[in-house]
Design an enzyme around this catalytic site. Structure first.
Site: not given
Length: 416
Positions: A201-203
């Site tokens: 889910s991170k950048h």
């Protein structure tokens, strides 16, 4: 207009781009080629490969720091950081109550005690004042989280801690290219160690993976050893200098992460563009506090936070959030179900068997117990005022317009 929650037509009946699949991720042919290159090489582990070493060099260069150490997850990255500080059993690490449980796992895994300090009522981050209230003779480190991509006042926390010999670790899992106040360098480069995540889910993502950064060569070496069972492979010896784990990042993850790193600036810029449109469309609503326009370029918007004043807005975050969700908007009231310290792992001490370790004396200075009321500001944010919207680089103008329409619809209903 009737709310969807009351039987009306929802603003949105199709899914938004999501980080859970390709609709909200930036994976493409370059990542596929990188993975194929590793498979073709036959070297899928970092010991004989080249990709993870290259990722470490490139990430350190990107952030302008001396050293980066790769690992298997954001939680592992945090564990490396706390292990590098090398606390004694029962030593204390100050942490915020609004964060992923991985922040606390890193402390517990080092036999240290998490001490929860309250947070700023707007940002949800630790402040120098809340940290100062929890410092003791047993404090070894402060683990400050840049929440949702918004900057914690890290320079003030460092100024408080450094003269006392207390290390400052920055949890930047949600905060790539976040810029704390008081400078132009990024989050993760202002304390002693910065920690980043490559989780789905991170950048940027490689499914899972972690990176820690530091300018201190001794801390970097200790983290590198801890991630490889304390084995100093560079000396040619098969020996183990201290206890460590196997947190070695694979070459497949490293190769994909290298490509993702080239996309990072564009991802953050696109999320800031989404945030600007949301602020422009919602700024006039009473009882709703949004990131200020001047703050947008310092925030990286892993999520888009909104604060309600229930007395003005006419609803608390649970009611407002339920109405937004019924309109088809990806929103979460409070971000967490409860502050981290109220999870059973801590309230019931499910850590090291039935020993109550490390919460009792010895090794703790006093018996540590966690209970409702420990951090009232955090509890109010979770239980009453905080809403977080998904924010994604793949959101279209129509996606943002639908969010704005739904928030305005719900706000108008509750303001009656």
């Amino acid at each position: 207009m009737t709310l969807a929650l009351d039987g009306g037509t929802p603003v949105r009946d199709t899914p938004f781009p999501t980080v859970s699949d390709a609709s909200g991720r930036t994976f493409g042919a370059a990542e596929a080629a990188a993975a194929a290159r590793v498979v073709a090489s036959g070297a899928l582990w970092r010991v004989t490969g080249t990709e993870v070493d290259a990722l470490e060099r490139e990430f350190a260069g990107y952030l302008g720091v001396g050293h980066a150490v790769a690992s298997t997850s954001g939680t592992a990255a945090l564990h490396l950081a706390v292990a590098a500080i090398d606390p004694e059993p029962g030593d204390e690490v100050i942490v915020p109550p609004i964060t992923d449980f991985g922040t606390v796992i890193a402390v517990l895994a080092c036999n240290a005690v998490p001490i929860f300090a309250d947070v700023d009522p707007v940002t949800g981050c630790l402040t120098a004042q809340t940290v100062a209230a929890k410092l003791s003779e047993r404090t070894r480190a402060v683990l400050a989280v840049h929440l949702f991509g918004g900057p914690a006042p890290i320079d003030e926390i460092v100024a408080l801690c450094r003269p006392r010999g207390v290390a400052v670790i920055e949890d930047c899992a949600q905060a790539y290219l976040t810029v704390p106040a008081g400078g132009t360098t990024w989050a993760g480069t202002r304390g002693d160690i910065g920690c980043f995540s490559l989780q789905q889910s991170k950048h940027i993502s490689a499914g899972d993976g972690g990176l820690t950064v530091t300018d201190d060569p001794a801390l970097a070496r200790r983290m590198r050893l801890f991630a490889d069972k304390g084995w100093p492979r560079d000396t040619g010896e098969r020996t183990h200098l201290f206890y460590g784990l196997n947190y070695r990042m694979t070459e497949l993850v490293g190769a994909v992460a290298r490509v993702q790193l080239t996309r990072l600036a564009g991802v953050v810029a696109a999320r800031r563009s989404v945030a600007r449109r949301l602020v422009d469309g919602l700024a006039d609503l009473p009882g709703l506090r949004l990131p200020a326009p001047a703050e947008i370029e310092r925030h990286s918007f892993w999520l888009f936070p909104m604060l309600l004043d229930p007395d003005v807005a006419g609803a608390d975050n649970a009611r407002f959030g339920a109405a937004l969700a019924a309109e088809g908007i990806p929103v979460t009231a409070g971000y967490l179900d409860r502050p981290v310290y109220l999870n059973p792992a801590l309230t019931e001490r499910h850590v090291f068997g039935t020993s109550d370790f490390p919460f009792t004396s010895p090794p703790a200075r006093t018996e540590i117990r966690y209970a409702a009321g420990d951090c009232p500001v955090a509890e109010d944010l979770i239980g009453r005022t905080l809403l977080v919207l998904q924010c994604n680089e793949r959101f279209t103008e129509r996606d943002v317009d639908d969010i704005v329409e739904a928030v305005r619809k719900v706000a108008k209903h509750h303001a009656r």
